[in-house]
Design a protein around this motif. Structure first.
Motif, PDB file in Angstrom:
ATOM      1  N   CYS A   1      -4.867  -2.828  -2.309  1.00  0.00           N
ATOM      2  CA  CYS A   1      -3.530  -3.057  -2.868  1.00  0.00           C
ATOM      3  C   CYS A   1      -2.619  -1.859  -2.599  1.00  0.00           C
ATOM      4  N   LEU A   2      -3.158  -0.665  -2.718  1.00  0.00           N
ATOM      5  CA  LEU A   2      -2.382   0.533  -2.405  1.00  0.00           C
ATOM      6  C   LEU A   2      -1.964   0.527  -0.935  1.00  0.00           C
ATOM      7  N   HIS A   3      -2.866   0.120  -0.064  1.00  0.00           N
ATOM      8  CA  HIS A   3      -2.563   0.091   1.364  1.00  0.00           C
ATOM      9  C   HIS A   3      -1.489  -0.941   1.688  1.00  0.00           C
ATOM     10  N   ARG A   4      -1.591  -2.120   1.092  1.00  0.00           N
ATOM     11  CA  ARG A   4      -0.673  -3.218   1.447  1.00  0.00           C
ATOM     12  C   ARG A   4       0.682  -3.116   0.744  1.00  0.00           C
ATOM     13  N   PHE A   5       0.696  -2.752  -0.560  1.00  0.00           N
ATOM     14  CA  PHE A   5       1.938  -2.780  -1.317  1.00  0.00           C
ATOM     15  C   PHE A   5       2.366  -1.420  -1.869  1.00  0.00           C
ATOM     16  N   GLY A   6       1.508  -0.402  -1.780  1.00  0.00           N
ATOM     17  CA  GLY A   6       1.839   0.896  -2.356  1.00  0.00           C
ATOM     18  C   GLY A   6       1.695   0.880  -3.859  1.00  0.00           C
TER      19      GLY A   6
END
Length: 470
Positions: free
Chosen positions: A397-402
Protein backbone atom coordinates in the motif's frame (compact mmCIF):
# COMPACT_ATOMS: atom_id res chain seq x y z
CA UNK A 1 -45.71 3.05 28.20
CA UNK A 2 -42.11 3.84 29.12
CA UNK A 3 -39.53 1.06 28.72
CA UNK A 4 -38.26 -0.54 31.90
CA UNK A 5 -34.95 0.76 33.18
CA UNK A 6 -32.00 -1.54 33.88
CA UNK A 7 -32.58 -1.17 37.64
CA UNK A 8 -36.28 -2.09 37.36
CA UNK A 9 -35.50 -5.12 35.23
CA UNK A 10 -32.75 -6.21 37.61
CA UNK A 11 -35.08 -5.99 40.63
CA UNK A 12 -37.82 -7.93 38.82
CA UNK A 13 -35.38 -10.64 37.73
CA UNK A 14 -33.91 -10.89 41.25
CA UNK A 15 -37.39 -11.15 42.82
CA UNK A 16 -38.43 -13.87 40.37
CA UNK A 17 -35.23 -15.82 40.92
CA UNK A 18 -35.62 -15.61 44.72
CA UNK A 19 -39.20 -16.84 44.48
CA UNK A 20 -38.12 -19.76 42.34
CA UNK A 21 -35.28 -20.76 44.68
CA UNK A 22 -37.55 -20.49 47.71
CA UNK A 23 -40.15 -22.69 46.04
CA UNK A 24 -37.67 -25.34 44.92
CA UNK A 25 -35.60 -25.58 48.11
CA UNK A 26 -38.11 -25.01 50.87
CA UNK A 27 -38.04 -28.67 51.86
CA UNK A 28 -39.57 -30.19 48.78
CA UNK A 29 -37.83 -33.49 47.82
CA UNK A 30 -36.09 -33.43 44.47
CA UNK A 31 -38.23 -36.34 43.22
CA UNK A 32 -41.31 -34.17 43.59
CA UNK A 33 -39.94 -31.22 41.59
CA UNK A 34 -41.19 -32.47 38.24
CA UNK A 35 -44.55 -33.19 39.80
CA UNK A 36 -44.59 -29.66 41.23
CA UNK A 37 -43.90 -28.17 37.82
CA UNK A 38 -46.82 -30.04 36.29
CA UNK A 39 -49.30 -29.62 39.16
CA UNK A 40 -48.32 -26.33 40.83
CA UNK A 41 -49.56 -23.48 38.70
CA UNK A 42 -47.81 -20.87 40.87
CA UNK A 43 -44.43 -22.50 40.42
CA UNK A 44 -44.86 -22.83 36.66
CA UNK A 45 -45.85 -19.19 36.34
CA UNK A 46 -42.90 -18.18 38.52
CA UNK A 47 -40.51 -20.05 36.27
CA UNK A 48 -42.03 -18.57 33.16
CA UNK A 49 -41.88 -15.08 34.68
CA UNK A 50 -38.26 -15.55 35.71
CA UNK A 51 -37.22 -16.71 32.25
CA UNK A 52 -39.19 -13.94 30.53
CA UNK A 53 -37.72 -11.20 32.72
CA UNK A 54 -34.19 -12.59 32.30
CA UNK A 55 -34.54 -12.68 28.50
CA UNK A 56 -36.05 -9.21 28.49
CA UNK A 57 -33.17 -7.93 30.60
CA UNK A 58 -30.60 -9.57 28.34
CA UNK A 59 -31.99 -8.21 25.08
CA UNK A 60 -32.69 -4.73 26.48
CA UNK A 61 -29.16 -4.28 27.87
CA UNK A 62 -27.18 -5.93 25.07
CA UNK A 63 -25.32 -3.44 22.90
CA UNK A 64 -26.45 -3.51 19.28
CA UNK A 65 -24.10 -4.98 16.73
CA UNK A 66 -22.08 -2.49 14.71
CA UNK A 67 -21.68 -3.48 11.08
CA UNK A 68 -19.53 -2.17 8.25
CA UNK A 69 -22.11 -2.11 5.48
CA UNK A 70 -19.53 -1.16 2.84
CA UNK A 71 -16.73 1.28 2.04
CA UNK A 72 -15.13 2.98 -0.96
CA UNK A 73 -11.65 4.37 -1.63
CA UNK A 74 -10.90 7.37 -3.85
CA UNK A 75 -8.65 6.76 -6.81
CA UNK A 76 -7.54 10.02 -8.52
CA UNK A 77 -7.36 10.39 -12.28
CA UNK A 78 -4.30 9.24 -14.17
CA UNK A 79 -3.13 12.84 -14.75
CA UNK A 80 -2.64 13.25 -10.97
CA UNK A 81 -0.07 10.48 -10.80
CA UNK A 82 3.09 11.60 -9.01
CA UNK A 83 6.05 9.74 -10.46
CA UNK A 84 9.60 10.41 -9.30
CA UNK A 85 10.08 12.50 -12.43
CA UNK A 86 7.00 14.64 -11.65
CA UNK A 87 8.07 15.15 -8.04
CA UNK A 88 11.63 16.07 -9.02
CA UNK A 89 10.43 18.44 -11.73
CA UNK A 90 8.09 20.24 -9.31
CA UNK A 91 10.81 20.67 -6.70
CA UNK A 92 13.29 22.10 -9.19
CA UNK A 93 10.89 24.37 -11.11
CA UNK A 94 9.29 25.82 -7.97
CA UNK A 95 12.65 27.39 -7.05
CA UNK A 96 11.63 27.34 -3.39
CA UNK A 97 14.35 24.97 -2.12
CA UNK A 98 18.12 25.19 -1.95
CA UNK A 99 20.31 22.52 -3.54
CA UNK A 100 20.97 20.76 -0.22
CA UNK A 101 17.23 20.37 0.46
CA UNK A 102 16.61 19.09 -3.06
CA UNK A 103 19.26 16.38 -2.71
CA UNK A 104 17.91 15.49 0.73
CA UNK A 105 14.36 15.03 -0.60
CA UNK A 106 15.64 12.98 -3.52
CA UNK A 107 17.39 10.64 -1.11
CA UNK A 108 14.33 10.32 1.14
CA UNK A 109 12.03 9.66 -1.82
CA UNK A 110 14.25 6.99 -3.34
CA UNK A 111 14.44 4.99 -0.10
CA UNK A 112 10.91 5.75 1.13
CA UNK A 113 9.26 2.66 -0.30
CA UNK A 114 6.96 4.74 -2.54
CA UNK A 115 6.50 3.71 -6.15
CA UNK A 116 5.76 5.73 -9.28
CA UNK A 117 1.95 5.47 -9.13
CA UNK A 118 1.08 7.55 -6.07
CA UNK A 119 -1.10 10.66 -6.47
CA UNK A 120 -0.45 14.34 -5.73
CA UNK A 121 -2.85 17.28 -5.22
CA UNK A 122 -3.85 19.61 -8.09
CA UNK A 123 -1.44 22.47 -7.33
CA UNK A 124 1.58 20.24 -8.01
CA UNK A 125 0.60 20.23 -11.69
CA UNK A 126 -0.12 23.97 -11.97
CA UNK A 127 2.33 26.55 -13.27
CA UNK A 128 2.30 28.96 -10.34
CA UNK A 129 3.35 26.27 -7.82
CA UNK A 130 1.42 28.07 -5.11
CA UNK A 131 -0.95 26.13 -2.84
CA UNK A 132 -4.00 28.22 -2.04
CA UNK A 133 -7.25 27.66 -0.15
CA UNK A 134 -9.01 26.93 -3.44
CA UNK A 135 -6.56 24.10 -4.16
CA UNK A 136 -7.23 22.53 -0.76
CA UNK A 137 -11.01 22.77 -1.26
CA UNK A 138 -10.73 21.18 -4.71
CA UNK A 139 -8.60 18.38 -3.25
CA UNK A 140 -11.18 17.75 -0.51
CA UNK A 141 -14.13 17.81 -2.90
CA UNK A 142 -12.52 15.45 -5.41
CA UNK A 143 -11.74 12.83 -2.79
CA UNK A 144 -14.88 13.05 -0.66
CA UNK A 145 -17.41 13.32 -3.49
CA UNK A 146 -15.87 10.47 -5.46
CA UNK A 147 -15.73 8.11 -2.44
CA UNK A 148 -19.24 8.95 -1.18
CA UNK A 149 -20.79 8.74 -4.67
CA UNK A 150 -19.30 5.27 -5.14
CA UNK A 151 -20.39 4.16 -1.68
CA UNK A 152 -23.99 5.31 -2.04
CA UNK A 153 -24.20 3.63 -5.43
CA UNK A 154 -22.93 0.32 -4.05
CA UNK A 155 -25.11 0.27 -0.95
CA UNK A 156 -28.20 1.78 -2.60
CA UNK A 157 -28.66 3.93 0.51
CA UNK A 158 -30.81 7.03 0.08
CA UNK A 159 -28.87 10.05 1.48
CA UNK A 160 -31.91 10.89 3.63
CA UNK A 161 -31.47 7.56 5.43
CA UNK A 162 -28.14 8.75 6.84
CA UNK A 163 -28.53 9.77 10.49
CA UNK A 164 -24.98 10.90 11.25
CA UNK A 165 -22.00 12.17 9.27
CA UNK A 166 -18.47 12.07 10.69
CA UNK A 167 -15.70 13.70 8.67
CA UNK A 168 -12.07 13.62 9.68
CA UNK A 169 -9.27 15.64 8.11
CA UNK A 170 -6.14 16.06 10.18
CA UNK A 171 -4.86 19.43 8.98
CA UNK A 172 -7.58 21.19 6.98
CA UNK A 173 -10.62 22.76 8.63
CA UNK A 174 -12.42 25.25 6.35
CA UNK A 175 -15.53 27.32 7.03
CA UNK A 176 -18.17 26.00 6.56
CA UNK A 177 -16.89 22.63 7.73
CA UNK A 178 -16.25 19.62 5.50
CA UNK A 179 -19.29 17.88 6.99
CA UNK A 180 -21.42 20.90 6.00
CA UNK A 181 -19.95 20.60 2.50
CA UNK A 182 -21.31 17.04 2.34
CA UNK A 183 -24.71 18.07 3.75
CA UNK A 184 -24.98 20.69 1.03
CA UNK A 185 -23.89 18.30 -1.71
CA UNK A 186 -26.11 15.33 -0.79
CA UNK A 187 -29.04 17.21 0.78
CA UNK A 188 -29.03 15.21 4.00
CA UNK A 189 -32.05 15.63 6.28
CA UNK A 190 -32.17 18.67 8.61
CA UNK A 191 -31.87 16.70 11.87
CA UNK A 192 -28.71 14.86 10.80
CA UNK A 193 -25.92 14.70 13.40
CA UNK A 194 -22.60 16.01 12.04
CA UNK A 195 -19.13 15.79 13.56
CA UNK A 196 -15.78 17.15 12.34
CA UNK A 197 -12.50 15.72 13.63
CA UNK A 198 -9.25 17.62 13.05
CA UNK A 199 -5.66 17.57 14.23
CA UNK A 200 -5.62 13.84 15.00
CA UNK A 201 -3.22 12.70 12.31
CA UNK A 202 -3.14 9.33 10.62
CA UNK A 203 -5.11 7.61 13.40
CA UNK A 204 -8.25 9.67 12.81
CA UNK A 205 -9.73 7.17 10.34
CA UNK A 206 -9.76 4.50 13.06
CA UNK A 207 -10.89 7.07 15.65
CA UNK A 208 -13.83 8.14 13.49
CA UNK A 209 -15.04 4.55 13.11
CA UNK A 210 -14.78 4.11 16.88
CA UNK A 211 -16.81 7.31 17.39
CA UNK A 212 -19.45 6.16 14.90
CA UNK A 213 -19.72 2.83 16.71
CA UNK A 214 -20.25 4.57 20.05
CA UNK A 215 -23.01 6.73 18.53
CA UNK A 216 -24.75 3.69 17.08
CA UNK A 217 -24.55 1.78 20.34
CA UNK A 218 -25.71 4.63 22.57
CA UNK A 219 -28.52 6.03 20.42
CA UNK A 220 -30.82 3.51 18.75
CA UNK A 221 -32.47 6.31 16.77
CA UNK A 222 -29.25 6.55 14.76
CA UNK A 223 -29.28 3.69 12.26
CA UNK A 224 -26.77 4.71 9.60
CA UNK A 225 -23.55 6.68 10.06
CA UNK A 226 -21.47 7.92 7.14
CA UNK A 227 -17.77 8.19 7.94
CA UNK A 228 -15.48 10.08 5.56
CA UNK A 229 -11.72 10.05 6.17
CA UNK A 230 -9.48 12.32 4.14
CA UNK A 231 -6.45 14.58 4.29
CA UNK A 232 -5.30 17.79 2.62
CA UNK A 233 -1.77 18.07 1.32
CA UNK A 234 -2.23 21.35 -0.54
CA UNK A 235 -1.90 23.76 2.39
CA UNK A 236 0.57 21.55 4.23
CA UNK A 237 3.33 21.38 1.65
CA UNK A 238 6.51 22.64 3.29
CA UNK A 239 8.59 25.17 1.34
CA UNK A 240 11.42 25.69 3.84
CA UNK A 241 14.74 23.89 4.33
CA UNK A 242 14.34 22.20 7.72
CA UNK A 243 14.99 18.49 7.17
CA UNK A 244 12.54 17.20 9.77
CA UNK A 245 9.74 19.01 7.91
CA UNK A 246 10.89 18.13 4.39
CA UNK A 247 10.17 14.43 5.01
CA UNK A 248 6.41 15.02 4.82
CA UNK A 249 6.79 16.30 1.23
CA UNK A 250 8.27 12.95 0.27
CA UNK A 251 5.86 10.42 1.79
CA UNK A 252 2.36 11.95 2.05
CA UNK A 253 0.03 11.50 -0.92
CA UNK A 254 -3.63 12.03 -1.86
CA UNK A 255 -6.21 9.58 -0.54
CA UNK A 256 -9.76 9.44 0.81
CA UNK A 257 -12.17 6.74 1.97
CA UNK A 258 -15.84 6.63 2.95
CA UNK A 259 -17.70 3.98 4.94
CA UNK A 260 -21.28 3.39 6.08
CA UNK A 261 -21.64 1.91 9.56
CA UNK A 262 -24.99 0.61 10.80
CA UNK A 263 -26.64 -1.07 13.80
CA UNK A 264 -29.55 -2.39 11.74
CA UNK A 265 -29.57 -6.19 12.29
CA UNK A 266 -31.54 -6.73 9.09
CA UNK A 267 -28.49 -5.55 7.12
CA UNK A 268 -26.20 -8.22 8.55
CA UNK A 269 -26.75 -10.53 5.58
CA UNK A 270 -25.31 -7.92 3.18
CA UNK A 271 -22.78 -6.21 5.50
CA UNK A 272 -19.08 -6.85 4.98
CA UNK A 273 -17.82 -6.99 8.55
CA UNK A 274 -18.83 -6.72 12.18
CA UNK A 275 -16.90 -4.51 14.59
CA UNK A 276 -15.84 -6.78 17.45
CA UNK A 277 -13.73 -4.38 19.53
CA UNK A 278 -11.91 -1.06 19.46
CA UNK A 279 -9.20 0.52 21.59
CA UNK A 280 -7.60 3.97 21.74
CA UNK A 281 -4.60 4.80 23.93
CA UNK A 282 -3.23 8.32 24.26
CA UNK A 283 0.41 8.89 25.23
CA UNK A 284 0.49 12.67 25.05
CA UNK A 285 1.34 13.05 28.74
CA UNK A 286 4.91 12.22 27.74
CA UNK A 287 6.62 15.26 26.16
CA UNK A 288 8.59 13.18 23.66
CA UNK A 289 5.42 11.47 22.46
CA UNK A 290 3.53 14.76 22.33
CA UNK A 291 6.13 16.43 20.09
CA UNK A 292 7.05 13.39 17.97
CA UNK A 293 5.02 14.83 15.06
CA UNK A 294 4.48 18.55 15.52
CA UNK A 295 3.19 21.35 13.33
CA UNK A 296 4.92 24.70 13.70
CA UNK A 297 6.80 27.37 11.77
CA UNK A 298 10.52 27.16 11.10
CA UNK A 299 13.02 29.96 11.69
CA UNK A 300 12.00 31.70 8.46
CA UNK A 301 8.28 31.50 9.22
CA UNK A 302 7.43 28.60 6.88
CA UNK A 303 4.83 26.28 8.50
CA UNK A 304 5.30 22.54 8.35
CA UNK A 305 4.89 19.27 10.22
CA UNK A 306 8.10 18.17 11.87
CA UNK A 307 8.70 14.42 12.13
CA UNK A 308 11.33 14.18 14.86
CA UNK A 309 14.02 11.55 15.26
CA UNK A 310 12.10 10.24 18.29
CA UNK A 311 9.07 9.27 16.20
CA UNK A 312 10.03 5.67 15.47
CA UNK A 313 11.04 4.97 19.07
CA UNK A 314 7.89 6.66 20.39
CA UNK A 315 5.77 4.55 18.04
CA UNK A 316 7.41 1.36 19.31
CA UNK A 317 7.08 2.22 23.00
CA UNK A 318 3.49 3.40 22.61
CA UNK A 319 2.59 0.25 20.67
CA UNK A 320 3.95 -1.95 23.48
CA UNK A 321 1.70 -0.17 25.99
CA UNK A 322 -1.24 -0.43 23.62
CA UNK A 323 -0.96 -4.18 23.01
CA UNK A 324 -0.78 -4.94 26.75
CA UNK A 325 -4.35 -3.60 26.92
CA UNK A 326 -5.51 -5.15 23.67
CA UNK A 327 -4.00 -8.61 24.16
CA UNK A 328 -6.39 -9.88 26.89
CA UNK A 329 -9.34 -8.97 24.67
CA UNK A 330 -8.28 -10.78 21.53
CA UNK A 331 -5.67 -13.47 22.22
CA UNK A 332 -6.56 -17.13 22.82
CA UNK A 333 -6.05 -18.51 26.32
CA UNK A 334 -2.97 -20.47 25.27
CA UNK A 335 -1.14 -17.28 24.27
CA UNK A 336 -2.29 -15.43 27.38
CA UNK A 337 -1.02 -18.27 29.57
CA UNK A 338 2.39 -18.20 27.87
CA UNK A 339 2.58 -14.44 28.25
CA UNK A 340 1.58 -14.57 31.94
CA UNK A 341 4.23 -17.24 32.56
CA UNK A 342 6.92 -15.13 30.86
CA UNK A 343 5.96 -12.11 32.97
CA UNK A 344 6.16 -14.24 36.11
CA UNK A 345 9.59 -15.62 35.17
CA UNK A 346 10.79 -12.09 34.33
CA UNK A 347 9.79 -10.96 37.81
CA UNK A 348 11.60 -13.90 39.42
CA UNK A 349 14.76 -13.19 37.44
CA UNK A 350 14.54 -9.48 38.37
CA UNK A 351 14.49 -8.41 34.76
CA UNK A 352 17.21 -10.73 33.42
CA UNK A 353 14.61 -12.39 31.18
CA UNK A 354 12.09 -10.32 29.27
CA UNK A 355 8.39 -11.15 28.81
CA UNK A 356 7.63 -12.67 25.43
CA UNK A 357 5.66 -10.83 22.77
CA UNK A 358 2.39 -12.71 22.23
CA UNK A 359 1.80 -14.17 18.80
CA UNK A 360 -0.98 -11.99 17.41
CA UNK A 361 -1.24 -14.15 14.29
CA UNK A 362 -3.14 -16.59 16.51
CA UNK A 363 -5.82 -13.91 16.99
CA UNK A 364 -6.02 -12.42 13.47
CA UNK A 365 -5.92 -13.67 9.92
CA UNK A 366 -5.27 -10.22 8.45
CA UNK A 367 -3.36 -7.12 9.58
CA UNK A 368 -3.93 -3.57 8.29
CA UNK A 369 -0.83 -1.93 9.76
CA UNK A 370 -0.20 1.80 9.80
CA UNK A 371 1.41 2.76 6.49
CA UNK A 372 3.29 5.71 7.92
CA UNK A 373 6.52 4.98 6.10
CA UNK A 374 9.04 2.21 5.57
CA UNK A 375 10.67 2.71 8.99
CA UNK A 376 7.30 2.69 10.78
CA UNK A 377 6.20 -0.55 9.13
CA UNK A 378 9.52 -2.19 9.99
CA UNK A 379 9.27 -1.01 13.61
CA UNK A 380 5.77 -2.45 13.99
CA UNK A 381 7.03 -5.71 12.50
CA UNK A 382 9.88 -5.83 15.03
CA UNK A 383 7.69 -5.04 18.04
CA UNK A 384 5.01 -7.59 17.12
CA UNK A 385 7.46 -10.16 15.71
CA UNK A 386 5.64 -10.21 12.37
CA UNK A 387 6.99 -11.85 9.22
CA UNK A 388 7.10 -10.07 5.87
CA UNK A 389 4.03 -11.88 4.55
CA UNK A 390 1.99 -10.41 7.43
CA UNK A 391 3.12 -6.83 6.72
CA UNK A 392 2.70 -7.33 2.98
CA UNK A 393 -0.45 -5.23 2.65
CA UNK A 394 1.14 -2.26 4.45
CA UNK A 395 4.32 -2.38 2.37
CA UNK A 396 2.48 -2.75 -0.92
CA UNK A 397 0.00 0.00 0.00
CA UNK A 398 2.88 2.36 0.75
CA UNK A 399 4.41 1.56 -2.63
CA UNK A 400 1.19 2.02 -4.62
CA UNK A 401 -0.53 4.92 -2.81
CA UNK A 402 2.03 6.36 -0.36
CA UNK A 403 1.04 7.56 3.09
CA UNK A 404 -2.61 8.58 2.61
CA UNK A 405 -2.90 9.49 6.30
CA UNK A 406 -6.25 8.72 7.95
CA UNK A 407 -7.58 6.63 5.03
CA UNK A 408 -4.60 4.28 4.79
CA UNK A 409 -6.19 1.28 6.59
CA UNK A 410 -9.05 1.19 4.07
CA UNK A 411 -6.64 1.00 1.13
CA UNK A 412 -5.08 -1.99 2.88
CA UNK A 413 -8.49 -3.59 3.34
CA UNK A 414 -9.07 -3.04 -0.39
CA UNK A 415 -5.75 -4.81 -1.07
CA UNK A 416 -6.90 -7.93 0.80
CA UNK A 417 -10.21 -7.91 -1.05
CA UNK A 418 -8.56 -7.44 -4.45
CA UNK A 419 -6.42 -10.49 -3.63
CA UNK A 420 -9.53 -12.45 -2.59
CA UNK A 421 -7.96 -13.26 0.76
CA UNK A 422 -10.81 -12.29 3.11
CA UNK A 423 -13.05 -15.23 3.99
CA UNK A 424 -16.18 -15.41 6.09
CA UNK A 425 -15.25 -15.57 9.77
CA UNK A 426 -11.77 -14.11 9.30
CA UNK A 427 -10.60 -11.63 11.93
CA UNK A 428 -8.85 -8.40 10.97
CA UNK A 429 -6.80 -5.93 13.00
CA UNK A 430 -6.61 -2.31 11.85
CA UNK A 431 -3.79 -0.46 13.62
CA UNK A 432 -2.98 3.24 13.18
CA UNK A 433 -0.83 5.88 14.88
CA UNK A 434 -1.70 9.54 15.26
CA UNK A 435 -0.21 12.81 16.41
CA UNK A 436 -0.49 13.53 20.06
CA UNK A 437 0.70 10.60 20.34
CA UNK A 438 -2.11 8.05 19.82
CA UNK A 439 -2.31 4.35 19.03
CA UNK A 440 -5.71 3.12 17.84
CA UNK A 441 -7.09 -0.32 16.97
CA UNK A 442 -10.19 -1.76 15.36
CA UNK A 443 -10.99 -5.48 15.48
CA UNK A 444 -13.31 -6.78 12.75
CA UNK A 445 -14.87 -10.13 11.87
CA UNK A 446 -15.69 -10.77 8.23
CA UNK A 447 -19.31 -11.69 7.53
CA UNK A 448 -18.76 -12.91 3.97
CA UNK A 449 -16.07 -13.84 1.48
CA UNK A 450 -14.45 -10.95 -0.34
CA UNK A 451 -15.39 -10.42 -3.95
CA UNK A 452 -13.94 -8.38 -6.78
CA UNK A 453 -15.72 -5.02 -7.03
CA UNK A 454 -15.56 -2.59 -9.91
CA UNK A 455 -14.50 0.37 -7.74
CA UNK A 456 -11.61 -1.35 -5.95
CA UNK A 457 -8.60 1.01 -6.36
CA UNK A 458 -6.25 -1.95 -6.86
CA UNK A 459 -8.07 -3.46 -9.85
CA UNK A 460 -5.70 -2.15 -12.53
CA UNK A 461 -2.49 -3.22 -10.79
CA UNK A 462 -3.16 -6.02 -8.29
CA UNK A 463 -1.61 -8.57 -10.66
CA UNK A 464 1.77 -6.91 -10.07
CA UNK A 465 1.66 -7.29 -6.30
CA UNK A 466 3.27 -8.28 -4.05
CA UNK A 467 6.57 -6.97 -5.35
CA UNK A 468 9.58 -9.21 -5.02
CA UNK A 469 11.80 -6.33 -3.94
CA UNK A 470 10.69 -3.39 -1.83
Amino acid sequence: MKPLTHIQLSIAALFSFTLLIHTLFSGTPFTHILHLFSSNLTLSLSCAWCVSISLLYYFSTRSPQVLLLDYACFKPDFDRMCTYEVADYFVRRSQRFNSVSIEFMRGIYLKSGLGDQTYAPPFIFQTDYEAKLESAVIEAKEGMFSAVDSLLLKTQIDPRQIDAVIVTCGSFSPLPSLSSLLVNRYKFKPDIKTVNLTGMGCSSGVVSIDLAAKLLRSNRLIRYALVVVTESISLNWYFGDDRSRLVTNCIFRVGCAAAIITNDPSRRRVAKMELVDSLRTHHGADDRAYRAAFQEEDEKGYPGVSLTKDLIQVAGLSLRVHITELAPRVLPLSQLALYAYSVFMSALSRGDSKPIVPDFTTAFEHFCIHTGGKAVIEQVGRVLRLKDDVTESARMCLHRFGNTSSSLVFYELAYFEAKGKVKKGDRMWMLAFGTGFKVCSLVWRSLRDSCNEADNPWNDCIHRYPLKAW
